[in-house]
Design a protein around this motif. Structure first.
Motif, PDB file in Angstrom:
ATOM      1  N   GLY A 155       0.819  -1.207   0.000  1.00  0.00           N
ATOM      2  CA  GLY A 155       0.000   0.000   0.000  1.00  0.00           C
ATOM      3  C   GLY A 155       0.852   1.255   0.000  1.00  0.00           C
ATOM      4  O   GLY A 155       0.535   2.233  -0.687  1.00  0.00           O
ATOM      5  N   ARG A 156       1.937   1.228   0.762  1.00  0.00           N
ATOM      6  CA  ARG A 156       2.847   2.385   0.784  1.00  0.00           C
ATOM      7  C   ARG A 156       3.469   2.604  -0.587  1.00  0.00           C
ATOM      8  O   ARG A 156       3.590   3.738  -1.044  1.00  0.00           O
ATOM      9  CB  ARG A 156       3.946   2.182   1.818  1.00  0.00           C
ATOM     10  CG  ARG A 156       3.477   2.311   3.251  1.00  0.00           C
ATOM     11  CD  ARG A 156       4.583   2.047   4.262  1.00  0.00           C
ATOM     12  NE  ARG A 156       5.812   2.753   4.008  1.00  0.00           N
ATOM     13  CZ  ARG A 156       6.090   4.002   4.423  1.00  0.00           C
ATOM     14  NH1 ARG A 156       5.206   4.645   5.139  1.00  0.00           N
ATOM     15  NH2 ARG A 156       7.237   4.566   4.149  1.00  0.00           N
ATOM     16  N   LEU A 157       3.840   1.505  -1.264  1.00  0.00           N
ATOM     17  CA  LEU A 157       4.439   1.640  -2.589  1.00  0.00           C
ATOM     18  C   LEU A 157       3.425   2.142  -3.613  1.00  0.00           C
ATOM     19  O   LEU A 157       3.769   2.925  -4.491  1.00  0.00           O
ATOM     20  CB  LEU A 157       5.049   0.308  -3.040  1.00  0.00           C
ATOM     21  CG  LEU A 157       6.280  -0.141  -2.269  1.00  0.00           C
ATOM     22  CD1 LEU A 157       6.762  -1.490  -2.776  1.00  0.00           C
ATOM     23  CD2 LEU A 157       7.401   0.881  -2.368  1.00  0.00           C
ATOM     24  N   GLN A 158       2.164   1.700  -3.481  1.00  0.00           N
ATOM     25  CA  GLN A 158       1.123   2.189  -4.390  1.00  0.00           C
ATOM     26  C   GLN A 158       0.917   3.682  -4.220  1.00  0.00           C
ATOM     27  O   GLN A 158       0.795   4.419  -5.202  1.00  0.00           O
ATOM     28  CB  GLN A 158      -0.193   1.450  -4.151  1.00  0.00           C
ATOM     29  CG  GLN A 158      -0.229   0.082  -4.765  1.00  0.00           C
ATOM     30  CD  GLN A 158      -1.590  -0.558  -4.608  1.00  0.00           C
ATOM     31  OE1 GLN A 158      -2.222  -0.450  -3.560  1.00  0.00           O
ATOM     32  NE2 GLN A 158      -2.038  -1.236  -5.646  1.00  0.00           N
ATOM     33  N   ARG A 159       0.848   4.127  -2.970  1.00  0.00           N
ATOM     34  CA  ARG A 159       0.674   5.559  -2.716  1.00  0.00           C
ATOM     35  C   ARG A 159       1.892   6.331  -3.179  1.00  0.00           C
ATOM     36  O   ARG A 159       1.775   7.428  -3.723  1.00  0.00           O
ATOM     37  CB  ARG A 159       0.405   5.809  -1.237  1.00  0.00           C
ATOM     38  CG  ARG A 159      -0.995   5.368  -0.836  1.00  0.00           C
ATOM     39  CD  ARG A 159      -1.310   5.634   0.578  1.00  0.00           C
ATOM     40  NE  ARG A 159      -1.212   7.048   0.902  1.00  0.00           N
ATOM     41  CZ  ARG A 159      -1.547   7.582   2.053  1.00  0.00           C
ATOM     42  NH1 ARG A 159      -2.031   6.807   3.000  1.00  0.00           N
ATOM     43  NH2 ARG A 159      -1.414   8.853   2.277  1.00  0.00           N
ATOM     44  N   GLY A 160       3.076   5.754  -2.964  1.00  0.00           N
ATOM     45  CA  GLY A 160       4.302   6.403  -3.429  1.00  0.00           C
ATOM     46  C   GLY A 160       4.335   6.530  -4.937  1.00  0.00           C
ATOM     47  O   GLY A 160       4.740   7.558  -5.478  1.00  0.00           O
ATOM     48  N   LYS A 161       3.888   5.488  -5.644  1.00  0.00           N
ATOM     49  CA  LYS A 161       3.851   5.527  -7.111  1.00  0.00           C
ATOM     50  C   LYS A 161       2.878   6.592  -7.584  1.00  0.00           C
ATOM     51  O   LYS A 161       3.164   7.356  -8.504  1.00  0.00           O
ATOM     52  CB  LYS A 161       3.462   4.165  -7.679  1.00  0.00           C
ATOM     53  CG  LYS A 161       3.443   4.133  -9.199  1.00  0.00           C
ATOM     54  CD  LYS A 161       3.042   2.771  -9.711  1.00  0.00           C
ATOM     55  CE  LYS A 161       3.122   2.619 -11.207  1.00  0.00           C
ATOM     56  NZ  LYS A 161       2.733   3.723 -12.030  1.00  0.00           N
ATOM     57  N   ALA A 162       1.712   6.661  -6.953  1.00  0.00           N
ATOM     58  CA  ALA A 162       0.710   7.665  -7.328  1.00  0.00           C
ATOM     59  C   ALA A 162       1.272   9.072  -7.124  1.00  0.00           C
ATOM     60  O   ALA A 162       1.103   9.948  -7.982  1.00  0.00           O
ATOM     61  CB  ALA A 162      -0.558   7.467  -6.519  1.00  0.00           C
ATOM     62  N   ASN A 163       1.959   9.280  -6.003  1.00  0.00           N
ATOM     63  CA  ASN A 163       2.562  10.588  -5.743  1.00  0.00           C
ATOM     64  C   ASN A 163       3.630  10.898  -6.775  1.00  0.00           C
ATOM     65  O   ASN A 163       3.710  12.007  -7.302  1.00  0.00           O
ATOM     66  CB  ASN A 163       3.191  10.626  -4.347  1.00  0.00           C
ATOM     67  CG  ASN A 163       2.164  10.590  -3.243  1.00  0.00           C
ATOM     68  OD1 ASN A 163       0.997  10.896  -3.449  1.00  0.00           O
ATOM     69  ND2 ASN A 163       2.587  10.188  -2.071  1.00  0.00           N
ATOM     70  N   TYR A 164       4.472   9.915  -7.078  1.00  0.00           N
ATOM     71  CA  TYR A 164       5.571  10.095  -8.021  1.00  0.00           C
ATOM     72  C   TYR A 164       5.039  10.430  -9.409  1.00  0.00           C
ATOM     73  O   TYR A 164       5.513  11.345 -10.073  1.00  0.00           O
ATOM     74  CB  TYR A 164       6.421   8.824  -8.064  1.00  0.00           C
ATOM     75  CG  TYR A 164       7.606   8.891  -8.987  1.00  0.00           C
ATOM     76  CD1 TYR A 164       8.767   9.536  -8.598  1.00  0.00           C
ATOM     77  CD2 TYR A 164       7.576   8.283 -10.235  1.00  0.00           C
ATOM     78  CE1 TYR A 164       9.864   9.587  -9.435  1.00  0.00           C
ATOM     79  CE2 TYR A 164       8.669   8.328 -11.076  1.00  0.00           C
ATOM     80  CZ  TYR A 164       9.815   8.986 -10.677  1.00  0.00           C
ATOM     81  OH  TYR A 164      10.899   9.037 -11.511  1.00  0.00           O
ATOM     82  N   ASP A 165       4.029   9.679  -9.858  1.00  0.00           N
ATOM     83  CA  ASP A 165       3.447   9.912 -11.173  1.00  0.00           C
ATOM     84  C   ASP A 165       2.780  11.277 -11.264  1.00  0.00           C
ATOM     85  O   ASP A 165       2.797  11.910 -12.314  1.00  0.00           O
ATOM     86  CB  ASP A 165       2.440   8.811 -11.512  1.00  0.00           C
ATOM     87  CG  ASP A 165       3.113   7.464 -11.751  1.00  0.00           C
ATOM     88  OD1 ASP A 165       4.341   7.419 -11.973  1.00  0.00           O
ATOM     89  OD2 ASP A 165       2.395   6.440 -11.697  1.00  0.00           O
ATOM     90  N   ALA A 166       2.193  11.730 -10.160  1.00  0.00           N
ATOM     91  CA  ALA A 166       1.520  13.025 -10.144  1.00  0.00           C
ATOM     92  C   ALA A 166       2.501  14.173  -9.930  1.00  0.00           C
ATOM     93  O   ALA A 166       2.155  15.334 -10.126  1.00  0.00           O
ATOM     94  CB  ALA A 166       0.458  13.044  -9.052  1.00  0.00           C
ATOM     95  N   GLY A 167       3.730  13.843  -9.518  1.00  0.00           N
ATOM     96  CA  GLY A 167       4.722  14.893  -9.273  1.00  0.00           C
ATOM     97  C   GLY A 167       4.494  15.617  -7.961  1.00  0.00           C
ATOM     98  O   GLY A 167       4.973  16.721  -7.769  1.00  0.00           O
ATOM     99  N   LYS A 168       3.763  14.984  -7.038  1.00  0.00           N
ATOM    100  CA  LYS A 168       3.460  15.590  -5.742  1.00  0.00           C
ATOM    101  C   LYS A 168       4.143  14.821  -4.625  1.00  0.00           C
ATOM    102  O   LYS A 168       4.386  13.631  -4.748  1.00  0.00           O
ATOM    103  CB  LYS A 168       1.960  15.574  -5.475  1.00  0.00           C
ATOM    104  CG  LYS A 168       1.140  16.377  -6.427  1.00  0.00           C
ATOM    105  CD  LYS A 168      -0.262  16.527  -5.890  1.00  0.00           C
ATOM    106  CE  LYS A 168      -1.250  15.849  -6.784  1.00  0.00           C
ATOM    107  NZ  LYS A 168      -2.611  15.906  -6.324  1.00  0.00           N
ATOM    108  N   PHE A 169       4.400  15.500  -3.553  1.00  0.00           N
ATOM    109  CA  PHE A 169       4.938  14.889  -2.332  1.00  0.00           C
ATOM    110  C   PHE A 169       6.205  14.074  -2.603  1.00  0.00           C
ATOM    111  O   PHE A 169       6.351  12.959  -2.137  1.00  0.00           O
ATOM    112  CB  PHE A 169       3.887  14.008  -1.645  1.00  0.00           C
ATOM    113  CG  PHE A 169       2.588  14.706  -1.387  1.00  0.00           C
ATOM    114  CD1 PHE A 169       2.532  15.776  -0.511  1.00  0.00           C
ATOM    115  CD2 PHE A 169       1.429  14.295  -2.012  1.00  0.00           C
ATOM    116  CE1 PHE A 169       1.331  16.417  -0.257  1.00  0.00           C
ATOM    117  CE2 PHE A 169       0.231  14.939  -1.772  1.00  0.00           C
ATOM    118  CZ  PHE A 169       0.180  16.008  -0.889  1.00  0.00           C
TER     119      PHE A 169
END
Length: 45
Positions: A5-19
């Motif tokens: 779950g942490r990696l999924q959220r991290g990927k979403a943040n990375y792809d969006a360029g946020k956080f």
């Protein structure tokens, strides 16, 4: 939260360029393959 779950959220943040400094995003970035250094070409004589 699970590691997946942490990696999924991290990927979403990375792809969006946020956080990008977020611990979840940094954990995801560590899982990415780092580009290998290309060996220097032998000098031609």
């Amino acid at each position: 939260m699970t590691a997946e779950g942490r990696l999924q959220r991290g990927k979403a943040n990375y792809d969006a360029g946020k956080f990008l400094k977020n611990s979840e995003t940094l954990a995801y970035i560590e899982t990415l393959e780092k580009p290998k250094e290309k060996p220097k070409a032998a000098e031609k004589k």
